[in-house]
Write an enzyme that holds these catalytic residues in place. Structure first.
Site, PDB file in Angstrom:
ATOM      1  N   ASP A  15      -6.878  -1.184  -4.687  1.00  0.00           N
ATOM      2  CA  ASP A  15      -7.954  -1.123  -4.045  1.00  0.00           C
ATOM      3  C   ASP A  15      -8.782  -0.209  -4.577  1.00  0.00           C
ATOM      4  OD1 ASP A  15      -6.723  -3.159  -1.768  1.00  0.00           O
ATOM      5  OD2 ASP A  15      -5.921  -1.394  -1.211  1.00  0.00           O
ATOM      6  N   ASP A  40       0.565  -1.245  -0.122  1.00  0.00           N
ATOM      7  CA  ASP A  40       0.823  -0.338  -0.033  1.00  0.00           C
ATOM      8  C   ASP A  40       1.427   1.740  -0.101  1.00  0.00           C
ATOM      9  OD1 ASP A  40      -2.396  -1.010   0.419  1.00  0.00           O
ATOM     10  OD2 ASP A  40      -2.615  -1.363   2.228  1.00  0.00           O
TER      11      ASP A  40
END
Length: 182
Positions: free
Chosen positions: A145, A127
């Site tokens: 995401d 991330d």
């Protein structure tokens, strides 16, 4: 089904799976950039509410079950693989009939495969996008995401407008709508 219909159906599948592939490639490219350019937990401020950072997520969304010792990586990997396979089949069955729905599914498929690749090769998901306000931080996320979230939004819009369309059709010709559902 004619040969022309089959060829048209294949073109649509190439488009839908192509969108998923573009999401996967862009996701993996941006994750690689972040991994090469940053040290874990380093933050680079872009805007007063937006940083680029490097985080490793061993859990699911919002780091759910991240500290559970490793079993969750396999669980979420198998789950993502099964869901991806189901979505790929769903896309093939719908084809070109419901383009907004299939667009949403294609975005979700690409995001799921991007994160699945990370889980399978790294044991965690990379991330790197951090959005915040004052002391509140939204959990770090990535392109995959974002694609999953956007795809879910597209599916919700499709469902909402599909219900509106069905109500309009029923109001205009109640007998035709009842015949379609039988």
């Amino acid at each position: 089904m004619t040969i022309a219909d089959q060829q048209n159906g294949r073109r649509w599948l190439i488009l839908w799976y192509g969108i998923a592939l573009v999401v996967v490639v862009f996701d993996l490219f941006t994750k690689q950039l972040a991994s090469n350019a940053l040290v874990l937990h380093e933050r680079i401020n872009i805007f007063p509410f937006f940083d680029i950072t490097l985080r490793h997520n061993y859990g699911a969304a919002f780091s759910f079950l991240a500290g559970e010792g490793g079993w969750q990586v396999w669980f979420f990997g198998i789950l993502a693989g099964a869901v991806s396979l189901g979505i790929a089949v769903w896309i093939a069955k719908i084809g070109s009939r419901k383009s907004l729905e299939v667009l949403g599914l294609s975005l979700i498929l690409g995001g799921a495969l991007g994160n699945l690749y990370d889980r399978a090769t790294l044991g965690y998901v990379v991330d790197f996008i951090l959005v915040y306000y004052d002391d509140y931080q939204f959990p770090a996320f990535n392109v995959a995401d974002s694609a999953i979230t956007l795809g879910a939004g597209v599916l919700l819009l499709d469902a909402f407008f599909g219900m509106k369309k069905a109500k309009l059709e029923k109001a205009e010709n109640p007998n035709a709508v009842e015949a379609k559902t039988k």
